[in-house]
Enzyme design. Structure first.
Site: not given
Length: 478
Positions: A47-48, A106, A117, A186
């Protein structure tokens, strides 16, 4: 050459990351590895951040890597984004991945989700057959480094994650989580992590809605309620907090959906003077019975493309459900929508809906806490040490064939001399001569072997190869 092409929250705008996230990451390793001059590829997409780790054999390695990524992104649905990536090479690329896996790069420094991940990125590339021995070693060492950092510093402590940071920020608005009604949108890994973080806060009332229709299984396995897609607007209107974390490339919630839910909720409200036996909400997802809607239509479209039909709203102020003057609570008086998706799960127009506050990844990133300096310094020292060890071992392995070639050269000369010695003298003299020659060969090879390690550590791989060619005529060390 190892090349990392990276775009992250540190060097790219959120809009760029959102467009890169729209690329189909499952097909990228295969597209990259099939490009000219690229031997292997592993893609880390979160996501980043978006990062492609490439093992490149082309002479113009940087150009080949960029051409490959540009073509792959275009085919995967994110054209024109190559200009936003930064390139890192060899040792710098390795140290960067080690820091990424350890959570040092992060938004929330030390968060633990990134390690999984990175492991999954390697697994995806292995499944696609796009790894090389160098990429395998790189990612395995990054995972080992992450474990060492977690074990030896405070950055591995429980509770560091971006979803927990989002809930920290939300706590300024939600004073009693045990009373909050939460809608989770989700059902993937991030949804499970979000649910765990919510429960740690004391949340007891959670329902899940899956735009893709997988909510029932998730709800059963986690002991929460499941919201049918036709009821999603109503559930949305009744929630204090909405947490979205789907992988959808389209918005799953927008202002129209919230309005539809509030209208439907208005139709269910009791109010002073309501006639006895008046029908409440007759159908959600089916045709309403009798009459027509005072809102001008009996149906309301929302983000997923479905249509919700409702009983005519009977609240005397139903036309004012989005205004501040309505005395009946049509939905929560204050709602917080936390969008953890990339691409965004929530349309920007939601932020303009009365009573709704939108908290997305871009906002969360701005409020990320300062690093815990001592733990971070210790972790970076471990990462730097691990990267140097990785580089040294890699250089030594690169010189391994050269050392082996030198040993073969000396062994051939030794065999030739032993053949000559065996033609004369007694058997005892021959044995003594052979032992002396073998000992001499070992002594002769010791220093070049040591120097190979020393020069490798200094990055002087080429100097060693040149010396072998000049002194011994050894030019084929493959």
């Amino acid at each position: 050459m190892l090349i990392c092409l990276t775009a992250s929250h540190r060097n790219a705008d959120f809009d760029v990351l959102e467009r890169l996230a729209a690329a189909d990451a499952t097909m990228l390793p295969t597209l990259l590895a099939s490009s000219a001059g690229v031997d292997g590829a592993v893609v880390v997409s979160t996501c980043n951040r978006f990062e492609a780790y490439l093992d490149v054999s082309a002479e113009q390695a940087d150009a080949a890597a960029r051409v490959a990524l540009d073509a792959a992104l275009t085919r995967a649905g994110a054209p024109g984004e190559i200009e936003h990536v930064e390139a890192l090479y060899d040792a710098h690329a390795a140290e960067h991945l080690f820091a990424v896996a350890a959570g040092l790069e992060s938004v929330v420094v030390g968060e633990g989700e990134i390690a999984g991940q990175v492991r999954r990125a390697l697994g995806n590339a292995q499944d696609a057959g796009t790894t090389t021995s160098d990429l395998e070693r790189l990612f395995q060492r990054s995972i080992e480094t992450q474990r060492g950092v977690k074990r030896r510093t405070g950055l591995g402590e429980q509770g560091r994650s971006i979803v927990r940071l989002a809930l920290d920020l939300a706590s300024d608005r939600i004073h009693d989580w045990s009373q909050a009604r939460v809608l989770l949108v989700g059902t993937g890994r991030f949804a499970a992590a979000s649910l765990a973080a919510l429960r740690d806060r004391g949340v007891q009332q959670v329902e899940v809605w899956s735009p893709s229709g997988r909510g029932d299984r998730f709800a059963q396995s986690h002991g929460i309620g499941n919201v049918d897609g036709r009821d999603a607007p109503l559930a949305l209107a009744g929630a204090d907090v909405v947490v979205t974390c789907t992988t959808s490339s389209e918005h799953v919630i927008d202002a129209a959906m919230i309005a539809a839910g509030r209208h439907a909720l208005a139709a269910t409200h009791a109010y002073d003077g309501q006639p006895d036996g008046h029908p409440r909400l007759a159908a959600v997802g089916g045709r309403a019975s009798g009459g027509h809607s005072p809102f001008g239509t009996s149906s309301f479209p929302f983000a997923s493309g479905e249509t919700m039909r409702v009983e005519p709203a009977v609240c005397p102020v139903a036309m004012q459900v989005t205004g501040t003057s309505c005395p009946v609570e049509h939905g929560r008086s204050s709602q917080l929508v936390i969008d953890m998706g990339l691409p965004r799960n929530v349309a920007p127009d939601v932020s303009r809906v009365h009573g709704v506050e939108l908290l997305d990844l871009e906002t969360i990133r701005i409020h990320a806490p300062l690093e815990h300096l001592t733990a971070t310094d210790d972790a970076r020292a471990l990462v730097e040490k691990a990267a140097k060890t990785y580089q040294r071992v890699g250089e030594e392995q690169r010189l391994g064939p050269a050392v082996a070639a030198l040993r073969r050269h000396v062994a051939e000369a030794l065999d030739a001399e032993l053949t000559r010695v065996r033609r004369r003298g007694t058997e005892a003299e021959q044995l003594a001569a052979e032992q002396a020659l073998r000992h001499f060969a070992g002594v002769l090879l010791h220093q070049p072997s040591v120097r190979a390690r020393d020069l490798a550590a200094e990055g002087r791989h080429a100097d060693y190869l040149e010396a072998l060619e000049v002194l011994f005529g050894i030019d084929d060390v493959a």
